[in-house]
Scaffold this active site. Structure first.
Site: not given
Length: 299
Positions: A55, A210-213, A215, A217-219
């Site tokens: 990382y 990456s549970p929110l893919a 970001g 899921v928002f964009t």
């Protein structure tokens, strides 16, 4: 406040929400600011921190360790997770000629020693193999794991991004406690390819990246993302919470007992993830999200 839960019966306990540090190199914070972030996570019951040697171009573990060194007593209150096996082309690793995977005993040991030094600790709570390799020798890896455990340098072991068959192979040689996988309303594969069935069978709770893919899921602009976003907004309004809280609650609801990993420096995002532990979706709510993602109702 504690959110510690067993990954596997009788094995390691992690906080149910895990703080991902992979972007820390982009935050441009000084050591005191990084320490404050660690302390604020702990105040919210988020005591487990997810790392990997690669990382930040092999820099994030150093950044975290530098901050932890300001308050070394905090080490007793946190759980450190790291990953190894990917060899990046990097000025920090000039001996690497191409990007590749390496699970030789020599490389695993070198990676662990580097992580321990960077994180300023004498042990890792959990070490994961970062990606499956066609050249992984299960016997050699198992022998290396056993030696590292006996030496007290790593307490528990798992994998990341492994298929059920790949997990089963290594688990047949050495007991693994988790498979860290990608799962979100925009990435449903683990629900149907046997990954989460295996997790239930073996009672090895998965960690979820990456549970929110990232970001999306928002964009996200595709049809799937737009359908999912509409459903999430509706459920968020019904439950009086943020959209991201609904996503985390949707993941947490799976009976394999997933441990979602956040990836943000913002406490507001971590607060929304922690709040999901108090949100109870119905089974119909869960399938509303699944149907929006799949683009059709269940068969």
């Amino acid at each position: 406040m504690t959110l510690l839960t067993e990954l596997k019966p009788g094995a390691l306990k992690l906080s149910r929400i895990i703080a991902g540090a992979w972007r820390m190199g982009d935050w441009n914070w000084n050591a005191q600011q990084r320490l404050a972030w660690i302390e604020q996570c702990l105040e919210r019951g988020v005591s487990s921190f997810d790392h990997a040697d690669i990382y930040g171009n092999y820099s994030v573990e150093d950044l975290f360790g530098e901050a932890l060194a300001l308050q070394p007593q905090l080490r007793e209150r946190i759980q450190l997770v790291s990953k190894c096996g990917i060899k990046l082309l990097s000025d920090r690793r000039p001996e690497h000629r191409i990007k590749s995977y390496d699970y030789s005993s020599t490389h695993i040991r070198e990676s662990v020693e580097n992580s321990l030094k960077a994180l300023r600790t004498d042990h890792l709570d959990l070490l994961l193999l970062h990606r499956p390799s066609p050249l992984l020798n299960a016997d050699e890896v198992a022998e290396t794991f056993a030696a590292l455990k006996q030496e007290g340098k790593v307490l528990h072991f798992g994998v990341s991004n492994f298929s059920p068959a790949q997990f089963a192979l290594l688990n047949s040689r050495f007991p693994l406690v988790t498979n860290q996988i990608e799962l979100s309303p925009l990435h449903l594969d683990p629900l149907h390819d046997g990954t989460l069935d295996q997790a239930q069978e073996l009672r090895t709770a998965p960690m979820v990246w990456s549970p929110l893919a990232q970001g999306r899921v928002f964009t996200g602009e595709g049809d799937q993302a737009q359908r999912v976003r509409g459903t999430l907004h509706k459920l968020a309004d019904q439950h009086g919470v943020a959209v991201s809280t609904v996503v985390y609650a949707w993941i947490l609801m799976h009976p394999s007992n997933p441990f979602p990993i956040t990836g943000s420096q913002r406490m507001s995002v971590i607060n929304e993830a922690v709040q999901a532990l108090q949100v109870k979706l119905s089974a119909e709510n869960w399938f509303e999200v699944w149907q929006a993602a799949a683009g059709h109702e269940v068969p």
